[in-house]
Write a protein that holds these residues in place. Structure first.
Motif, mmCIF file in Angstrom:
data_model
loop_
_atom_site.group_PDB
_atom_site.id
_atom_site.type_symbol
_atom_site.label_atom_id
_atom_site.label_comp_id
_atom_site.label_asym_id
_atom_site.label_seq_id
_atom_site.Cartn_x
_atom_site.Cartn_y
_atom_site.Cartn_z
ATOM 1 N N VAL A 181 0.856 -1.180 0.000
ATOM 2 C CA VAL A 181 0.000 0.000 0.000
ATOM 3 C C VAL A 181 0.891 1.229 0.000
ATOM 4 C CG1 VAL A 181 -1.718 1.311 1.292
ATOM 5 C CG2 VAL A 181 -1.860 -1.183 1.200
ATOM 6 N N ARG A 182 0.618 2.178 -0.896
ATOM 7 C CA ARG A 182 1.415 3.401 -0.946
ATOM 8 C C ARG A 182 0.507 4.602 -0.725
ATOM 9 N NH1 ARG A 182 2.517 0.739 -5.296
ATOM 10 N NH2 ARG A 182 1.539 2.286 -6.637
ATOM 11 N N ILE A 183 0.958 5.516 0.129
ATOM 12 C CA ILE A 183 0.183 6.718 0.415
ATOM 13 C C ILE A 183 0.997 7.920 -0.038
ATOM 14 C CG2 ILE A 183 -0.799 8.131 2.260
ATOM 15 C CD1 ILE A 183 -1.379 5.481 3.742
ATOM 16 N N THR A 184 0.429 8.720 -0.933
ATOM 17 C CA THR A 184 1.181 9.801 -1.560
ATOM 18 C C THR A 184 0.411 11.101 -1.505
ATOM 19 O OG1 THR A 184 1.868 8.121 -3.157
ATOM 20 C CG2 THR A 184 2.469 10.399 -3.653
ATOM 21 N N LYS A 185 1.069 12.140 -1.013
ATOM 22 C CA LYS A 185 0.443 13.461 -1.047
ATOM 23 C C LYS A 185 0.656 14.029 -2.442
ATOM 24 C CE LYS A 185 0.142 17.806 1.461
ATOM 25 N NZ LYS A 185 -1.327 17.721 1.515
ATOM 26 N N VAL A 186 -0.431 14.456 -3.066
ATOM 27 C CA VAL A 186 -0.329 14.968 -4.432
ATOM 28 C C VAL A 186 -0.665 16.452 -4.428
ATOM 29 C CG1 VAL A 186 -1.225 14.778 -6.783
ATOM 30 C CG2 VAL A 186 -0.977 12.724 -5.377
ATOM 31 N N THR A 187 0.260 17.264 -4.963
ATOM 32 C CA THR A 187 -0.011 18.700 -5.090
ATOM 33 C C THR A 187 -0.020 19.047 -6.567
ATOM 34 O OG1 THR A 187 2.341 19.027 -4.730
ATOM 35 C CG2 THR A 187 0.909 19.399 -2.862
ATOM 36 N N ARG A 188 -0.434 20.267 -6.878
ATOM 37 C CA ARG A 188 -0.536 20.670 -8.281
ATOM 38 C C ARG A 188 0.762 20.389 -9.013
ATOM 39 N NH1 ARG A 188 -3.781 26.322 -8.060
ATOM 40 N NH2 ARG A 188 -5.825 25.393 -7.942
ATOM 41 N N GLY A 189 0.680 19.616 -10.108
ATOM 42 C CA GLY A 189 1.830 19.383 -10.976
ATOM 43 C C GLY A 189 2.903 18.466 -10.435
ATOM 44 N N VAL B 29 -4.756 13.193 -0.997
ATOM 45 C CA VAL B 29 -3.800 12.115 -0.756
ATOM 46 C C VAL B 29 -4.237 10.913 -1.583
ATOM 47 C CG1 VAL B 29 -2.988 10.445 0.961
ATOM 48 C CG2 VAL B 29 -3.127 12.864 1.554
ATOM 49 N N GLN B 30 -3.301 10.355 -2.317
ATOM 50 C CA GLN B 30 -3.609 9.163 -3.110
ATOM 51 C C GLN B 30 -3.211 7.922 -2.317
ATOM 52 O OE1 GLN B 30 -4.672 9.002 -6.701
ATOM 53 N NE2 GLN B 30 -5.099 6.916 -6.001
ATOM 54 N N VAL B 31 -4.117 6.983 -2.194
ATOM 55 C CA VAL B 31 -3.793 5.680 -1.611
ATOM 56 C C VAL B 31 -3.806 4.662 -2.743
ATOM 57 C CG1 VAL B 31 -4.443 3.882 0.048
ATOM 58 C CG2 VAL B 31 -4.899 6.283 0.583
ATOM 59 N N ASN B 32 -2.665 4.062 -3.006
ATOM 60 C CA ASN B 32 -2.613 2.991 -4.003
ATOM 61 C C ASN B 32 -2.613 1.662 -3.266
ATOM 62 O OD1 ASN B 32 -0.636 5.127 -5.933
ATOM 63 N ND2 ASN B 32 -2.583 4.296 -6.620
ATOM 64 N N THR B 33 -3.628 0.882 -3.520
ATOM 65 C CA THR B 33 -3.817 -0.338 -2.735
ATOM 66 C C THR B 33 -3.036 -1.527 -3.296
ATOM 67 O OG1 THR B 33 -5.780 -0.864 -4.031
ATOM 68 C CG2 THR B 33 -6.124 0.366 -1.998
ATOM 69 N N GLY B 34 -2.367 -1.338 -4.437
ATOM 70 C CA GLY B 34 -1.620 -2.459 -5.015
ATOM 71 C C GLY B 34 -2.560 -3.570 -5.416
ATOM 72 N N THR B 35 -2.485 -4.703 -4.749
ATOM 73 C CA THR B 35 -3.373 -5.813 -5.091
ATOM 74 C C THR B 35 -4.755 -5.653 -4.446
ATOM 75 O OG1 THR B 35 -2.521 -7.050 -3.217
ATOM 76 C CG2 THR B 35 -1.498 -7.474 -5.370
ATOM 77 N N GLY B 36 -4.877 -4.697 -3.517
ATOM 78 C CA GLY B 36 -6.124 -4.573 -2.751
ATOM 79 C C GLY B 36 -7.278 -4.063 -3.579
ATOM 80 N N CYS B 37 -8.483 -4.559 -3.292
ATOM 81 C CA CYS B 37 -9.657 -4.219 -4.085
ATOM 82 C C CYS B 37 -10.553 -3.220 -3.371
ATOM 83 C CB CYS B 37 -10.433 -5.483 -4.403
ATOM 84 S SG CYS B 37 -10.703 -6.513 -2.945
ATOM 85 N N ALA C 275 -3.815 7.691 5.749
ATOM 86 C CA ALA C 275 -4.012 8.760 4.772
ATOM 87 C C ALA C 275 -4.335 10.078 5.481
ATOM 88 C CB ALA C 275 -5.123 8.391 3.794
ATOM 89 N N LEU C 276 -5.091 9.993 6.582
ATOM 90 C CA LEU C 276 -5.457 11.201 7.329
ATOM 91 C C LEU C 276 -4.234 11.856 7.963
ATOM 92 C CD1 LEU C 276 -8.769 9.984 9.014
ATOM 93 C CD2 LEU C 276 -8.550 11.761 7.261
ATOM 94 N N GLU C 277 -3.252 11.048 8.342
ATOM 95 C CA GLU C 277 -2.015 11.606 8.909
ATOM 96 C C GLU C 277 -1.300 12.472 7.876
ATOM 97 O OE1 GLU C 277 0.133 8.162 9.979
ATOM 98 O OE2 GLU C 277 -1.261 7.639 11.577
ATOM 99 N N THR C 278 -1.383 12.060 6.630
ATOM 100 C CA THR C 278 -0.734 12.823 5.559
ATOM 101 C C THR C 278 -1.614 13.982 5.105
ATOM 102 O OG1 THR C 278 0.294 10.756 4.847
ATOM 103 C CG2 THR C 278 0.379 12.583 3.298
#
Lengths: 109, 276
Positions: B13-21, B138-146, B156-159
């Motif tokens: 699982v990857r958690i990524t903060k996404v900002t403009r650009g 914040v983007q959460v990529n679940t990988g194999t998770g559905c 995700a809330l921490e980020t």
């Protein structure tokens, strides 16, 4: 395939409670309206249990049939899906059985 | 292995903060501002003193979703304590969740503070679309998770760090099956169905329609071009869940959006704060 993450929980729970002992049997109770497919749990179990204290454990699954009670007239009806219609015409059916999903017990060596 | 809640990185699982650009890959592994309680409750498993040759039976009676449900209630308390309205948007892939989100942010972004958690198996494409509106995402990529689970949302809330009295919109993984079972701590699930799908979706995926309080019928601008019977779809939906609140709209053209936006505002705590 949410059964994969649920099966991981089952293995984690069992090995945690076993406290280092080998788990030889796990008994689950799964309702037919729980949204969990028993066969999918069986399918995932061997993979999830591999290299853990639950490897090779027997998986017993007791399935509970769905039952509902009409909120209008109180009649109890069997349910094969998580909704239905009562003889009185109402679709306000409260599910009273079949939503179970729990680990009942386990056997350790 | 995360020290405070014991989660491991092995589920990809990857958690990524996404900002403009941009997308800065922050999060997992991560430091947690708060620690999680044990997901499992300790039942009284009595070990019998006498030994049987066939082994010892340990009574458990443990809910299989206990860990998720506990973390979900923790999230719910976290939201409530901060006056945050949290909604869990669920649908099949392509029903228009992200477009609905973007239009909602554009319409109410001046009056309210929003934060978005985007759930997808892979990519940050949806989060980038949200970030373009200027909203925290914040983007959460679940990988194999559905599906998203309460644990992922807690991280995700921490980020995301949403401020008090704001709105957190959680876009779940596009899937009408698995997310139905996982409480994230939201006030309610909002199920989105588009008119390009079959009108029998409620009967085919009843668990999701039962778990939701709100149904949004999206892409109504396409009704003249598709064989979709609105009345039948809603009849099926109410057969599964008689109490569903229904909105019919087109996020693309804006038709019908007003009712949804009004409803959303009425769900807010008494004194919502405008963006800083």
């Amino acid at each position: 395939m949410h059964e994969l993450s649920i099966t991981r929980e089952i293995v984690d729970l069992a090995t945690d409670k076993a406290g280092g002992r080998r788990v030889t049997r796990i008994a689950l109770v799964i309702g037919q309206l729980s949204g969990i497919v028993s066969d999918a749990i069986r399918f995932c179990f061997d993979v999830c249990a591999c290299s853990t204290a639950a490897e090779g454990a027997r998986l017993d699954i007791e399935e509970i049939p769905g039952r509902g009670r009409c909120r209008v007239c109180g009649l109890e009806v069997p349910l094969e899906q998580p909704f239905g219609q009562c003889e009185c015409g109402s679709v306000r059916i409260e599910v009273i059985a079949g939503e179970e999903m729990r680990m009942k017990e386990m056997e350790v060596a | 292995m995360c020290e405070s809640c014991g989660c491991s990185d092995d589920q990809h699982v990857r958690i990524t903060k996404v900002t403009r650009g941009q997308a800065d890959h922050a999060a997992h592994p991560h430091d947690h501002a708060h620690s999680h309680a044990h997901g499992h409750s300790h039942s009284h498993d009595h070990d019998h003193g006498h030994s049987h040759s066939h082994g010892t039976t340990v009574s458990l009676e443990e809910d299989l979703l206990a860990k998720n449900n506990l973390l979900a209630q923790r999230n719910r308390g976290w939201f409530e304590g901060r006056g945050i309205l949290a909604l869990n948007l669920v649908s099949s892939p392509g029903a228009g969740k992200t477009t609905l989100l973007v239009r909602t942010l554009e319409a109410l972004g001046k009056e309210l503070t929003f934060g978005v958690i985007e759930g997808d198996q892979e990519t940050s494409e949806d989060a980038k679309r949200i970030a373009e509106t200027g909203c925290g995402v914040v983007q959460v990529n679940t990988g194999t998770g559905c599906h998203l689970d309460a644990h992922m949302v807690a991280h995700a809330l921490e980020t995301l760090r949403p401020p008090t009295d704001s709105v957190v919109l959680i876009e779940n993984v596009g899937n009408l099956v698995c997310p139905a079972l996982f409480d994230l701590g939201e006030m309610c699930k909002v199920c989105i169905v588009s008119v390009t799908e079959g009108e029998d979706k409620p009967l085919k995926y009843p668990y999701m329609f039962r778990a939701s309080e709100v149904l949004i019928l999206n892409k109504t601008d396409l009704l003249p071009h598709v064989d979709f019977d609105v009345g039948r779809c809603l009849e099926y939906a109410r057969r599964v869940n008689p109490d569903l609140k229904v909105f019919q709209l087109s996020a693309r053209t804006g038709e019908g959006m007003e009712e949804w936006l009004t409803w959303l505002q009425t769900q807010l705590p008494v004194n919502p704060s405008p963006p800083a």
